[in-house]
Design a protein around this motif. Structure first.
Motif, PDB file in Angstrom:
ATOM      1  N   ILE A 154       0.965  -1.355  -0.041  1.00 17.49           N
ATOM      2  CA  ILE A 154       0.007   0.154  -0.092  1.00 17.49           C
ATOM      3  C   ILE A 154       0.879   1.193  -0.149  1.00 17.49           C
ATOM      4  CG2 ILE A 154      -1.866   1.059   1.004  1.00 17.49           C
ATOM      5  CD1 ILE A 154      -2.358  -1.680   0.252  1.00 17.49           C
ATOM      6  N   CYS A 155       0.723   2.141  -0.925  1.00 18.87           N
ATOM      7  CA  CYS A 155       1.593   3.329  -0.941  1.00 18.87           C
ATOM      8  C   CYS A 155       0.691   4.533  -0.812  1.00 18.87           C
ATOM      9  CB  CYS A 155       2.247   3.370  -2.544  1.00 18.87           C
ATOM     10  SG  CYS A 155       3.103   1.986  -3.026  1.00 18.87           S
ATOM     11  N   HIS A 156       1.114   5.328   0.251  1.00 20.60           N
ATOM     12  CA  HIS A 156       0.498   6.518   0.566  1.00 20.60           C
ATOM     13  C   HIS A 156       1.242   7.703   0.174  1.00 20.60           C
ATOM     14  CE1 HIS A 156      -2.407   4.384   2.797  1.00 20.60           C
ATOM     15  NE2 HIS A 156      -1.641   3.654   3.613  1.00 20.60           N
ATOM     16  N   PRO A 157       0.443   8.751  -0.359  1.00 23.49           N
ATOM     17  CA  PRO A 157       1.255  10.070  -0.896  1.00 23.49           C
ATOM     18  C   PRO A 157       1.795  10.774   0.365  1.00 23.49           C
ATOM     19  CG  PRO A 157      -1.223  10.203  -1.318  1.00 23.49           C
ATOM     20  CD  PRO A 157      -0.984   8.810  -0.842  1.00 23.49           C
ATOM     21  N   ASP A 158       2.711  11.176   0.132  1.00 25.17           N
ATOM     22  CA  ASP A 158       3.494  12.571   1.194  1.00 25.17           C
ATOM     23  C   ASP A 158       2.819  13.787   0.821  1.00 25.17           C
ATOM     24  OD1 ASP A 158       4.848  14.014   2.724  1.00 25.17           O
ATOM     25  OD2 ASP A 158       6.578  12.688   2.846  1.00 25.17           O
ATOM     26  N   PRO A 159       2.210  14.633   1.340  1.00 22.77           N
ATOM     27  CA  PRO A 159       1.638  15.542   0.781  1.00 22.77           C
ATOM     28  C   PRO A 159       2.757  16.693   0.951  1.00 22.77           C
ATOM     29  CG  PRO A 159       0.883  15.335   3.070  1.00 22.77           C
ATOM     30  CD  PRO A 159       1.367  14.062   2.578  1.00 22.77           C
ATOM     31  N   ASP A 160       4.104  16.457   1.354  1.00 25.28           N
ATOM     32  CA  ASP A 160       4.929  17.387   1.353  1.00 25.28           C
ATOM     33  C   ASP A 160       6.028  17.013   0.308  1.00 25.28           C
ATOM     34  OD1 ASP A 160       4.259  18.914   3.599  1.00 25.28           O
ATOM     35  OD2 ASP A 160       5.146  17.362   4.860  1.00 25.28           O
ATOM     36  N   ALA A 161       5.643  15.955  -0.517  1.00 24.33           N
ATOM     37  CA  ALA A 161       6.425  15.554  -1.577  1.00 24.33           C
ATOM     38  C   ALA A 161       5.706  15.710  -2.939  1.00 24.33           C
ATOM     39  CB  ALA A 161       7.061  14.280  -1.321  1.00 24.33           C
ATOM     40  N   ILE A 162       5.305  16.737  -3.240  1.00 25.01           N
ATOM     41  CA  ILE A 162       4.509  16.866  -4.544  1.00 25.01           C
ATOM     42  C   ILE A 162       5.081  17.883  -5.642  1.00 25.01           C
ATOM     43  CG2 ILE A 162       2.768  18.576  -3.662  1.00 25.01           C
ATOM     44  CD1 ILE A 162       0.809  17.248  -5.622  1.00 25.01           C
ATOM     45  N   PHE A 163       5.517  17.594  -6.760  1.00 25.27           N
ATOM     46  CA  PHE A 163       6.270  18.237  -7.528  1.00 25.27           C
ATOM     47  C   PHE A 163       5.744  18.504  -8.718  1.00 25.27           C
ATOM     48  CE2 PHE A 163       8.899  16.154  -4.584  1.00 25.27           C
ATOM     49  CZ  PHE A 163       9.611  17.314  -3.954  1.00 25.27           C
ATOM     50  N   LEU A 164       5.454  19.815  -9.391  1.00 23.17           N
ATOM     51  CA  LEU A 164       5.102  19.775 -11.058  1.00 23.17           C
ATOM     52  C   LEU A 164       6.022  19.204 -11.913  1.00 23.17           C
ATOM     53  CD1 LEU A 164       4.151  23.709 -10.846  1.00 23.17           C
ATOM     54  CD2 LEU A 164       2.467  21.863 -11.314  1.00 23.17           C
ATOM     55  N   ILE A 165       5.467  18.837 -12.866  1.00 26.81           N
ATOM     56  CA  ILE A 165       6.168  18.052 -14.107  1.00 26.81           C
ATOM     57  C   ILE A 165       6.166  19.176 -15.265  1.00 26.81           C
ATOM     58  CG2 ILE A 165       6.376  16.002 -15.625  1.00 26.81           C
ATOM     59  CD1 ILE A 165       5.313  14.351 -13.743  1.00 26.81           C
ATOM     60  N   PRO A 166       7.157  20.273 -15.447  1.00 28.12           N
ATOM     61  CA  PRO A 166       7.004  21.172 -16.373  1.00 28.12           C
ATOM     62  C   PRO A 166       7.238  20.849 -17.806  1.00 28.12           C
ATOM     63  CG  PRO A 166       8.644  21.684 -14.311  1.00 28.12           C
ATOM     64  CD  PRO A 166       8.210  20.243 -14.203  1.00 28.12           C
ATOM     65  N   TRP A 167       7.733  19.633 -17.840  1.00 31.73           N
ATOM     66  CA  TRP A 167       7.908  19.135 -19.296  1.00 31.73           C
ATOM     67  C   TRP A 167       6.619  18.373 -19.740  1.00 31.73           C
ATOM     68  CZ3 TRP A 167      10.886  17.445 -15.185  1.00 31.73           C
ATOM     69  CH2 TRP A 167      10.487  16.132 -14.608  1.00 31.73           C
TER      70      TRP A 167
END
Length: 448
Positions: free
Chosen positions: A76-89
């Motif tokens: 089970i993989c839970h998202p870290d709300p402090d580890a979100i990044f745009l993907i500009p490309w």
């Protein structure tokens, strides 16, 4: 999830790349619409990806079934709300979210590199300490090449000419790739990556990006994202960016130097300096721990056969765990600084290392020194390249064997992780040994 949902709405995100780092630092996961991401609040992935090699193979069955459920179940993989990044490309508004891995009982998966770094950081927290790190990433720009049998070549810059010779710290040489680096800086700014300076390193078309100092987990996430970003920026400009430790013969290798220090959680003051502003006992013990235990965790810093080519003679890499003040020939350099910023620079990790594991391993060594009150050797005056004291394993096979027999490393990193990591690296090494090199064809084909 509320924080994530708000951020995605503000940035009009339509698609999410849900990623985890495998043992080699490769981003693995799923791409999903935002609506599904919000509804499921995470993702499921086969836990077997944490024992997958860089070639896509898996470890031997007896090890596989000893460490993983024979039914090849999901984690089970839970998202870290402090580890979100745009993907500009990306063509559409897209973000990547780094996830943490748990078993079905909600316990952290031992084989997860990010979980391992968190485990080491908790050791510091229990003592009232907070580590601070600052990575320096070296890499090469090369021409794109479809044939892996051909040596890599420097790319063509703005001038229309190929770089020749070594151009350490040359502004003009770095400016040859201004359009590429402008995109890189713009993309890093959009993603909130704390990059600092760009320099041209010693090798032909070799560069270095420095990160500002900060929290080890956040910096590990940023380096993980940066490597993807740098590769994408290079591809946009029809060149390749590689973080191999030794991609080009007769050129210097690429390192991931780690500056590390420790502060008191309550006061924010450095524990590496005493009341008089001099080196504290904890600082010296930290160095002592690095000296004693780096040889036992070296596969985390040099994880591939290619990593050890960086340690060959005359490659500018310090193949030792000596320490010295402002001495770049030492594996452990203490830069000149004020007491609050006193730190040690671990110059041994390669750019090819999994950043989570390299930081975890380096910090663990220092922690063990502080806890066990290990005294360092005397600091080196002058060149340390020829030093034979505290010699490191010089092959991947020798390094894996030393790590395997280290009781202390198994105790602190966990027997499951150590067994799984070594198994993955041995499968990769066996695959490497199956490949006939150009050297063998050149010198043995018609001679023996």
């Amino acid at each position: 999830m509320k924080k994530l949902e708000t951020w995605m709405k503000e940035n009009q995100i339509t698609e999410i790349e849900c990623v985890v780092s495998d043992i080699n630092g490769i981003a693995r996961g799923k791409i999903t619409p935002v609506s599904k991401f919000i509804a499921e609040k995470g993702m499921r992935l086969p836990e077997s990806i944490l024992l997958q090699t860089v070639t896509g193979d898996y470890v031997e069955d007896d090890i596989y079934y000893d460490l993983l459920d024979p039914a090849d179940i999901d984690m089970i993989c839970h998202p870290d709300p402090d580890a979100i990044f745009l993907i500009p490309w990306a063509l559409e508004p897209t973000a990547q979210v780094i996830h943490d891995c748990y078993d079905r009982n909600g316990l952290p998966i031992h084989l997860s590199p990010r979980n391992l770094l968190k485990k080491v950081l908790r050791l510091y927290e229990e003592q009232g300490w907070k580590p601070i790190v600052s990575p320096e990433m070296e890499f090469y720009l090369t021409r794109r090449c479809e044939d892996p049998d051909l040596p890599l070549q420097p790319p063509i810059g703005r001038s229309g000419r190929q770089e020749t010779g070594r151009q350490s710290f040359s502004i003009d040489a770095a400016n040859e790739f201004d359009p590429l680096f402008e995109d890189m800086y713009d993309w890093c700014e959009l993603q909130g990556l704390d990059i600092d300076t760009l320099i041209h390193e010693e090798g032909t078309a070799q560069m270095e990006i420095n990160f500002r100092h900060g929290d080890p987990l956040q910096l590990a996430d940023q380096v993980f994202v940066f490597k993807r970003t740098m590769r994408e920026a290079a591809l946009k400009h029809d060149v390749t960016a590689t973080f191999m430790a030794k991609p080009v013969s007769n050129e210097p290798g690429s390192a991931m130097h780690l500056h590390q220090s420790v502060v008191d959680i309550e006061t924010g003051e450095s524990v590496f300096s005493d009341a008089q502003g001099k080196m504290s006992e904890l600082f010296l013990h930290h160095i002592g721990g690095l000296q004693k235990y780096i040889p036992e965790i070296l596969p985390l810093l040099a994880p591939n056969v290619n990593s050890f080519r960086r340690f060959l003679p005359d490659t500018s890499a310090p193949v030792n765990v000596e320490w010295g003040l402002e001495n770049r020939t030492c594996g452990l350099r203490v830069p000149d600084s004020d007491p609050q910023n006193r730190r040690v620079e671990n110059r041994l990790p390669g750019a090819d290392a999994n950043v989570y594991l390299a930081i975890a391993g380096s910090l663990l060594c220092g922690y063990l020194g502080m806890m066990k009150k290990i005294n360092p050797s005397a600091p080196v005056q002058g060149r340390a390249y020829e030093r034979r004291n505290l010699r490191l394993p010089l092959t991947l096979e020798a390094a894996l064997e030393r790590m395997e027999h280290s009781k202390v490393i198994r105790e602190y990193l966990g027997p499951e992780f150590v067994k799984g990591y070594i198994a993955v690296k041995r499968v990769e090494h066996e695959n490497f040994k199956q490949v006939i090199s150009s050297w063998e064809r050149e010198f043995l084909l018609l001679s023996v």
